[in-house]
Design a protein around this motif. Structure first.
Motif, PDB file in Angstrom:
ATOM      1  N   CYS A  34       0.704  -1.730  -0.116  1.00  0.00           N
ATOM      2  CA  CYS A  34       0.476  -0.028  -0.522  1.00  0.00           C
ATOM      3  C   CYS A  34       0.288   1.385   0.287  1.00  0.00           C
ATOM      4  O   CYS A  34       0.134   2.669   0.126  1.00  0.00           O
ATOM      5  CB  CYS A  34      -0.829   0.061   1.491  1.00  0.00           C
ATOM      6  SG  CYS A  34      -0.472  -0.148   2.263  1.00  0.00           S
ATOM      7  N   CYS A  45      -1.943  -2.589   4.689  1.00  0.00           N
ATOM      8  CA  CYS A  45      -1.578  -3.930   4.469  1.00  0.00           C
ATOM      9  C   CYS A  45      -0.394  -4.542   5.604  1.00  0.00           C
ATOM     10  O   CYS A  45      -1.252  -5.925   5.735  1.00  0.00           O
ATOM     11  CB  CYS A  45      -0.707  -4.049   3.078  1.00  0.00           C
ATOM     12  SG  CYS A  45       0.949  -3.427   3.080  1.00  0.00           S
ATOM     13  N   ARG A  46      -0.040  -3.506   6.001  1.00  0.00           N
ATOM     14  CA  ARG A  46       1.293  -4.445   6.856  1.00  0.00           C
ATOM     15  C   ARG A  46       2.054  -5.347   6.580  1.00  0.00           C
ATOM     16  O   ARG A  46       3.107  -6.497   7.618  1.00  0.00           O
ATOM     17  CB  ARG A  46       0.437  -4.939   7.993  1.00  0.00           C
ATOM     18  CG  ARG A  46      -0.585  -3.994   9.208  1.00  0.00           C
ATOM     19  CD  ARG A  46      -1.106  -4.777   9.857  1.00  0.00           C
ATOM     20  NE  ARG A  46      -0.167  -4.276  10.897  1.00  0.00           N
ATOM     21  CZ  ARG A  46      -0.031  -3.173  11.421  1.00  0.00           C
ATOM     22  NH1 ARG A  46      -0.839  -1.895  11.036  1.00  0.00           N
ATOM     23  NH2 ARG A  46       0.813  -2.761  12.814  1.00  0.00           N
ATOM     24  N   CYS A  48       4.783  -4.647   5.215  1.00  0.00           N
ATOM     25  CA  CYS A  48       5.813  -4.109   5.759  1.00  0.00           C
ATOM     26  C   CYS A  48       6.796  -4.675   6.937  1.00  0.00           C
ATOM     27  O   CYS A  48       7.429  -2.971   7.060  1.00  0.00           O
ATOM     28  CB  CYS A  48       6.145  -2.567   5.387  1.00  0.00           C
ATOM     29  SG  CYS A  48       5.329  -1.522   6.375  1.00  0.00           S
ATOM     30  N   CYS A  64       6.619   1.558   6.761  1.00  0.00           N
ATOM     31  CA  CYS A  64       6.472   3.073   5.655  1.00  0.00           C
ATOM     32  C   CYS A  64       6.110   4.188   6.650  1.00  0.00           C
ATOM     33  O   CYS A  64       5.888   4.968   5.990  1.00  0.00           O
ATOM     34  CB  CYS A  64       5.230   2.290   5.371  1.00  0.00           C
ATOM     35  SG  CYS A  64       3.591   1.805   5.552  1.00  0.00           S
TER      36      CYS A  64
HETATM   37 FE1  FES Z   1       1.180  -1.019   3.266  1.00  0.00          FE
HETATM   38 FE2  FES Z   1       3.516  -0.621   5.056  1.00  0.00          FE
HETATM   39  S1  FES Z   1       1.516  -0.972   5.501  1.00  0.00           S
HETATM   40  S2  FES Z   1       3.288  -0.738   2.711  1.00  0.00           S
END
Ligand code: FES
Length: 174
Positions: A34, A45-46, A48, A64
């Motif tokens: 994301c 999205c988590r 990362c 991020c």
């Molecule tokens: Fe999606 Fe960091 S939460 S790229």
């Protein structure tokens, strides 16, 4: 400038830089879904997620959108990180069972198929890039998130053709 380490690699960044920016500077790759450098950090999205150690305490954060305010150590592939990332891939893959992206990610994280009930026909994993580029860059606000939980999706108000859309194609491009 603040000194930190990413996977034992020393790097210096300006205060307020994100862990993802620091990792990029250190030449360490972190998977993202994301994130887009032209858009505000979103953290949905988590994928990362990384492990940081700050004043002797470790925890998982999304790289991020985690701002660096002091000296920290970052691990991008610790056991805890990989376990968490694997679960995230499984959940997203179950939402979008036919998306080739998750088949690739599944293979990378050793998942044959998600343990969760698949949602047939879905290809949107709600990264929000299309909504955010329409709002933040184009300024049209023609699309947004609709609904909650598993029914959350992206669309126009009342699913009607939006008069705010200028047909720039930025949503599709991103
Ligand atoms: Fe999606 Fe960091 S939460 S790229």
């Amino acid at each position: 400038m603040i000194k930190l380490t990413i996977n034992e690699i020393p790097v210096e960044v300006e205060q307020g830089s994100t862990v993802l920016e620091a990792a990029t500077k250190a030449g360490v790759s972190i998977p993202t879904l994301c994130h887009h450098p032209a858009l505000e950090p979103y953290g949905s999205c988590r994928l990362c997620t990384v492990e940081i150690t700050e004043r002797g305490r470790s925890r998982l954060v999304t790289s991020c959108n985690y701002p660096i305010r002091g000296e920290i150590e970052v691990q991008t592939a610790s056991e805890q990180v990989l376990q968490g990332r694997k679960m995230i891939v499984e959940l997203l893959w179950a939402r979008c069972p036919d998306a080739p992206l998750f088949q690739e990610l599944g293979a990378r994280y050793g998942i044959e198929k998600p343990r969760f009930e698949p949602r047939e026909g879905e290809l949107c994993y709600l990264c929000g890039l299309c909504v955010r580029i329409c709002n933040e860059i184009v300024g049209a606000r023609a699309i947004s998130f609709i609904g909650r939980g598993v029914d959350r999706e992206v669309g126009t108000p009342f699913y009607k053709i939006s008069e705010a859309c200028i047909a720039c194609g930025a949503c599709e491009f991103v």
